[in-house]
Design a protein around this motif. Structure first.
Motif, PDB file in Angstrom:
ATOM      1  N   VAL A   1      -7.542 -22.215  11.678  1.00  0.00           N
ATOM      2  CA  VAL A   1      -8.537 -21.334  10.857  1.00  0.00           C
ATOM      3  C   VAL A   1      -8.907 -22.384   9.648  1.00  0.00           C
ATOM      4  CG1 VAL A   1      -6.457 -20.847   9.097  1.00  0.00           C
ATOM      5  CG2 VAL A   1      -8.556 -19.259   9.304  1.00  0.00           C
ATOM      6  N   GLY A   2      -8.498 -23.531   9.339  1.00  0.00           N
ATOM      7  CA  GLY A   2      -8.980 -24.554   8.563  1.00  0.00           C
ATOM      8  C   GLY A   2      -9.185 -23.963   7.089  1.00  0.00           C
ATOM      9  N   SER A   3     -10.624 -23.735   6.613  1.00  0.00           N
ATOM     10  CA  SER A   3     -11.248 -23.425   5.579  1.00  0.00           C
ATOM     11  C   SER A   3     -11.376 -21.731   5.421  1.00  0.00           C
ATOM     12  CB  SER A   3     -12.283 -24.081   4.812  1.00  0.00           C
ATOM     13  OG  SER A   3     -13.369 -23.970   5.510  1.00  0.00           O
ATOM     14  N   GLY A   4     -11.256 -21.318   6.623  1.00  0.00           N
ATOM     15  CA  GLY A   4     -11.409 -19.703   6.828  1.00  0.00           C
ATOM     16  C   GLY A   4     -12.728 -19.201   6.893  1.00  0.00           C
ATOM     17  N   THR A   5     -13.718 -20.110   7.477  1.00  0.00           N
ATOM     18  CA  THR A   5     -15.096 -19.708   7.808  1.00  0.00           C
ATOM     19  C   THR A   5     -15.074 -18.430   8.679  1.00  0.00           C
ATOM     20  OG1 THR A   5     -15.812 -22.041   7.509  1.00  0.00           O
ATOM     21  CG2 THR A   5     -17.199 -20.405   8.600  1.00  0.00           C
ATOM     22  N   SER A   6     -14.283 -18.525  10.094  1.00  0.00           N
ATOM     23  CA  SER A   6     -14.046 -17.543  10.777  1.00  0.00           C
ATOM     24  C   SER A   6     -13.715 -16.278  10.327  1.00  0.00           C
ATOM     25  CB  SER A   6     -13.699 -17.881  11.902  1.00  0.00           C
ATOM     26  OG  SER A   6     -13.789 -18.884  12.742  1.00  0.00           O
ATOM     27  N   LEU A   7     -12.944 -16.333   9.429  1.00  0.00           N
ATOM     28  CA  LEU A   7     -12.269 -14.995   8.680  1.00  0.00           C
ATOM     29  C   LEU A   7     -13.330 -14.472   7.599  1.00  0.00           C
ATOM     30  CD1 LEU A   7      -9.898 -16.026  10.354  1.00  0.00           C
ATOM     31  CD2 LEU A   7      -8.523 -15.408   8.540  1.00  0.00           C
ATOM     32  N   VAL A   8     -13.841 -15.288   7.047  1.00  0.00           N
ATOM     33  CA  VAL A   8     -14.910 -14.924   6.199  1.00  0.00           C
ATOM     34  C   VAL A   8     -15.979 -14.003   6.824  1.00  0.00           C
ATOM     35  CG1 VAL A   8     -16.666 -15.271   4.308  1.00  0.00           C
ATOM     36  CG2 VAL A   8     -14.523 -16.708   4.538  1.00  0.00           C
ATOM     37  N   GLU A   9     -16.283 -14.779   7.882  1.00  0.00           N
ATOM     38  CA  GLU A   9     -17.343 -13.716   8.842  1.00  0.00           C
ATOM     39  C   GLU A   9     -16.719 -12.567   9.281  1.00  0.00           C
ATOM     40  OE1 GLU A   9     -20.578 -14.508   9.209  1.00  0.00           O
ATOM     41  OE2 GLU A   9     -20.297 -15.596   7.436  1.00  0.00           O
ATOM     42  N   ALA A  10     -15.457 -12.645   9.781  1.00  0.00           N
ATOM     43  CA  ALA A  10     -14.998 -11.432  10.419  1.00  0.00           C
ATOM     44  C   ALA A  10     -14.863 -10.472   9.303  1.00  0.00           C
ATOM     45  CB  ALA A  10     -13.602 -11.901  10.794  1.00  0.00           C
ATOM     46  N   LYS A  11     -14.469 -10.557   8.147  1.00  0.00           N
ATOM     47  CA  LYS A  11     -14.413  -9.644   6.884  1.00  0.00           C
ATOM     48  C   LYS A  11     -15.817  -9.186   6.694  1.00  0.00           C
ATOM     49  CE  LYS A  11     -13.092  -9.021   2.018  1.00  0.00           C
ATOM     50  NZ  LYS A  11     -12.570  -9.849   1.133  1.00  0.00           N
ATOM     51  N   LEU A  12     -16.697  -9.907   6.677  1.00  0.00           N
ATOM     52  CA  LEU A  12     -18.021  -9.389   6.367  1.00  0.00           C
ATOM     53  C   LEU A  12     -18.548  -8.525   7.550  1.00  0.00           C
ATOM     54  CD1 LEU A  12     -19.866 -12.708   5.258  1.00  0.00           C
ATOM     55  CD2 LEU A  12     -19.281 -10.858   3.676  1.00  0.00           C
ATOM     56  N   LEU A  13     -18.336  -8.742   8.794  1.00  0.00           N
ATOM     57  CA  LEU A  13     -18.663  -7.987   9.950  1.00  0.00           C
ATOM     58  C   LEU A  13     -17.600  -7.033  10.255  1.00  0.00           C
ATOM     59  CD1 LEU A  13     -20.169 -11.099  11.954  1.00  0.00           C
ATOM     60  CD2 LEU A  13     -21.483  -9.087  10.623  1.00  0.00           C
ATOM     61  N   ASN A  14     -16.857  -6.538   9.592  1.00  0.00           N
ATOM     62  CA  ASN A  14     -15.716  -5.594   9.678  1.00  0.00           C
ATOM     63  C   ASN A  14     -14.949  -5.644  10.971  1.00  0.00           C
ATOM     64  OD1 ASN A  14     -16.330  -3.596   7.502  1.00  0.00           O
ATOM     65  ND2 ASN A  14     -18.354  -3.731   8.334  1.00  0.00           N
ATOM     66  N   ARG A  15     -14.540  -6.960  11.138  1.00  0.00           N
ATOM     67  CA  ARG A  15     -13.555  -7.092  12.384  1.00  0.00           C
ATOM     68  C   ARG A  15     -12.213  -7.420  11.620  1.00  0.00           C
ATOM     69  NH1 ARG A  15     -18.797  -6.718  13.858  1.00  0.00           N
ATOM     70  NH2 ARG A  15     -19.247  -7.276  15.986  1.00  0.00           N
ATOM     71  N   ASN A  16     -11.073  -6.965  12.042  1.00  0.00           N
ATOM     72  CA  ASN A  16      -9.843  -7.596  11.853  1.00  0.00           C
ATOM     73  C   ASN A  16      -9.688  -8.801  12.489  1.00  0.00           C
ATOM     74  OD1 ASN A  16      -9.179  -4.957  10.516  1.00  0.00           O
ATOM     75  ND2 ASN A  16      -8.969  -4.276  12.914  1.00  0.00           N
ATOM     76  N   ALA A  17      -8.786  -9.585  11.561  1.00  0.00           N
ATOM     77  CA  ALA A  17      -8.566 -11.100  11.873  1.00  0.00           C
ATOM     78  C   ALA A  17      -7.292 -11.567  11.665  1.00  0.00           C
ATOM     79  CB  ALA A  17      -9.802 -12.149  11.522  1.00  0.00           C
ATOM     80  N   ILE A  18      -6.872 -12.718  12.640  1.00  0.00           N
ATOM     81  CA  ILE A  18      -5.644 -13.508  12.330  1.00  0.00           C
ATOM     82  C   ILE A  18      -5.967 -14.833  12.231  1.00  0.00           C
ATOM     83  CG2 ILE A  18      -3.373 -13.958  13.012  1.00  0.00           C
ATOM     84  CD1 ILE A  18      -3.372 -11.462  14.769  1.00  0.00           C
ATOM     85  N   GLY A  19      -5.557 -15.604  11.189  1.00  0.00           N
ATOM     86  CA  GLY A  19      -5.836 -17.019  10.914  1.00  0.00           C
ATOM     87  C   GLY A  19      -4.484 -17.729  11.108  1.00  0.00           C
TER      88      GLY A  19
ATOM     89  N   SER B   1      -8.065 -21.115   2.595  1.00  0.00           N
ATOM     90  CA  SER B   1      -8.501 -19.914   3.411  1.00  0.00           C
ATOM     91  C   SER B   1      -8.191 -18.523   2.599  1.00  0.00           C
ATOM     92  CB  SER B   1      -8.176 -19.773   4.564  1.00  0.00           C
ATOM     93  OG  SER B   1      -8.184 -20.484   5.729  1.00  0.00           O
ATOM     94  N   GLU B   2      -7.077 -18.482   1.959  1.00  0.00           N
ATOM     95  CA  GLU B   2      -6.736 -17.422   1.207  1.00  0.00           C
ATOM     96  C   GLU B   2      -7.774 -17.307   0.053  1.00  0.00           C
ATOM     97  OE1 GLU B   2      -2.912 -15.509  -0.963  1.00  0.00           O
ATOM     98  OE2 GLU B   2      -2.774 -17.573  -0.678  1.00  0.00           O
ATOM     99  N   ASN B   3      -8.042 -18.310  -0.648  1.00  0.00           N
ATOM    100  CA  ASN B   3      -8.949 -18.153  -1.849  1.00  0.00           C
ATOM    101  C   ASN B   3     -10.211 -18.074  -1.369  1.00  0.00           C
ATOM    102  OD1 ASN B   3      -9.334 -18.982  -4.554  1.00  0.00           O
ATOM    103  ND2 ASN B   3     -11.014 -20.289  -3.624  1.00  0.00           N
ATOM    104  N   ASN B   4     -10.879 -18.472  -0.405  1.00  0.00           N
ATOM    105  CA  ASN B   4     -12.218 -18.019   0.450  1.00  0.00           C
ATOM    106  C   ASN B   4     -12.465 -16.597   0.586  1.00  0.00           C
ATOM    107  OD1 ASN B   4     -13.059 -20.661  -0.237  1.00  0.00           O
ATOM    108  ND2 ASN B   4     -12.740 -21.382   1.881  1.00  0.00           N
ATOM    109  N   LEU B   5     -11.407 -16.064   1.038  1.00  0.00           N
ATOM    110  CA  LEU B   5     -11.384 -14.584   1.462  1.00  0.00           C
ATOM    111  C   LEU B   5     -11.274 -13.589   0.114  1.00  0.00           C
ATOM    112  CD1 LEU B   5      -8.945 -14.883   4.414  1.00  0.00           C
ATOM    113  CD2 LEU B   5     -11.305 -14.128   4.497  1.00  0.00           C
ATOM    114  N   LYS B   6     -11.418 -14.257  -1.019  1.00  0.00           N
ATOM    115  CA  LYS B   6     -11.238 -13.525  -2.234  1.00  0.00           C
ATOM    116  C   LYS B   6     -12.753 -13.098  -2.690  1.00  0.00           C
ATOM    117  CE  LYS B   6      -6.661 -14.820  -3.615  1.00  0.00           C
ATOM    118  NZ  LYS B   6      -5.808 -15.725  -4.674  1.00  0.00           N
ATOM    119  N   PHE B   7     -13.478 -12.370  -2.067  1.00  0.00           N
ATOM    120  CA  PHE B   7     -14.805 -11.882  -2.479  1.00  0.00           C
ATOM    121  C   PHE B   7     -14.836 -10.406  -2.158  1.00  0.00           C
ATOM    122  CE2 PHE B   7     -15.175 -13.220   1.845  1.00  0.00           C
ATOM    123  CZ  PHE B   7     -15.946 -12.199   2.353  1.00  0.00           C
ATOM    124  N   GLU B   8     -15.793  -9.963  -3.294  1.00  0.00           N
ATOM    125  CA  GLU B   8     -15.894  -8.544  -3.205  1.00  0.00           C
ATOM    126  C   GLU B   8     -16.606  -8.006  -1.868  1.00  0.00           C
ATOM    127  OE1 GLU B   8     -14.817  -6.087  -5.178  1.00  0.00           O
ATOM    128  OE2 GLU B   8     -13.621  -7.807  -6.220  1.00  0.00           O
TER     129      GLU B   8
END
Length: 235
Positions: free
Chosen positions: A50-68, A79-86
Motif C-alpha cells: 500500500v505504501g503511501s495509500g494512493t490506491s486506497l485514496v482512489e478507492a475511497k473517492l470511487l466508492n470501493r471498499n479497500a484493504i491496504g 496512508s492513514e493520514n492521506n485517507l483523512k479527507f472529506e
C-alpha cells in the motif's frame, strides 16, 4: 479513461491528498483507470503493497471498499493520514500491518480486485532492515518472494476477477534484467491468465538527471509495465 495500451501521465495528479513526495509511488491516474475499468462501487479491492495509500485514496473517492497491507509501519501511518479527507464516500477502508507473502487474515476467494504496485527488487529500499521487506531483496530472491505473493493473490481473489500490478525493468552493470516479464510469468504460473500488457511512460524519475550527465552506452529506461491478469484457476 485511457483507450489504448500506451499510457503517459506527465502531470503527477494532485487531487485529494495525492502527491509525489513518497518515493516510487505511482501516479493516481493509474489506479483510477484500473479501478474504473475492472471494479464497481461496493467491491472489495486489495493493495498488498500500500505504501503511501494512493490506491486506497482512489478507492475511497470511487466508492470501493479497500484493504491496504504493508510491512512498514511508517507507510501505514502515512496512508492513514492521506485517507483523512472529506468525502461523501460510504467506503470501508482497512489498513493492516503484514506481508504480501502471507495474507492469512483475508478469507479465500473474498477479494473482487487486486490493484497494487510492488517494489522493483532493491532499486528503492523502503526500510533499513525490516524482516520480510522485499524491497531489500536482490533479483532472484525478490522473484522467489513474488512467487509467494502471487500464490496468496490467487488464494484471496475471486475466480475470474482481476489482479493488476505495475512494475518496471532494472539495469545492472549496463545490462537490462527483465524484472517485469519475469514477475508477469510468475503470476501466470500461479493460475492467472494475461489480459493486457500496458506500457506506461515514466516521468519525473529522480535518477534521470544523474544519468543524463553521464557518458553511457545504453538508453535510459523510461517504461514500466502494467499487467492485467484474470484469475482462471485455483493455485
Amino acid at each position: 479513461m485511457e483507450k489504448t495500451t500506451i499510457w503517459s501521465f506527465p502531470d503527477r495528479g494532485e487531487w485529494a491528498t495525492h502527491s509525489g513526495k513518497y518515493r516510487g509511488n505511482w501516479s493516481p491516474y493509474v489506479p483510477r483507470n484500473l479501478l474504473l475499468k475492472y471494479s464497481k462501487e461496493g467491491d472489495w479491492v486489495l493493495d498488498q503493497f500500500v505504501g503511501s495509500g494512493t490506491s486506497l485514496v482512489e478507492a475511497k473517492l470511487l466508492n470501493r471498499n479497500a484493504i491496504g497491507v504493508d510491512i512498514n509501519t511508517n507507510a501505514l501511518l502515512l496512508s492513514e493520514n492521506n485517507l483523512k479527507f472529506e468525502s461523501d464516500s460510504k467506503s470501508r477502508i482497512v489498513l493492516k500491518e503484514g506481508t504480501a507473502e502471507n495474507l492469512d487474515f483475508i478469507k479465500d476467494n473474498s477479494i473482487d480486485m487486486i490493484c497494487t504496485h510492488p517494489p522493483y527488487a532493491d532499486i528503492i529500499k523502503y526500510s533499513s532492515g525490516i524482516l520480510g521487506d522485499i524491497s531489500l531483496l536482490k533479483y532472484d530472491d525478490f522473484l522467489a518472494s513474488m512467487n509467494k505473493v502471487a500464490s496468496e493473490a490467487n488464494r484471496v481473489l475471486k475466480k475470474n476477477r482481476i489482479c493488476a500490478f505495475m512494475i518496471g525493468d532494472i539495469r545492472e552493470h549496463g545490462y537490462v534484467r527483465p524484472l517485469g516479464m519475469d514477475a508477469m510469468q510468475i503470476f501466470i504460473d500461479n493460475g492467472f491468465k494475461l489480459k493486457e500488457i500496458i506500457i506506461k511512460e515514466q516521468h519525473n524519475c529522480r535518477s534521470t538527471a544523474y544519468w543524463e550527465r553521464k557518458k553511457r552506452s545504453f538508453y535510459l529506461l523510461a517504461h514500466e509495465y502494467i499487467f492485467v491478469l484474470e484469475k482462471i484457476s485455483e493455485r
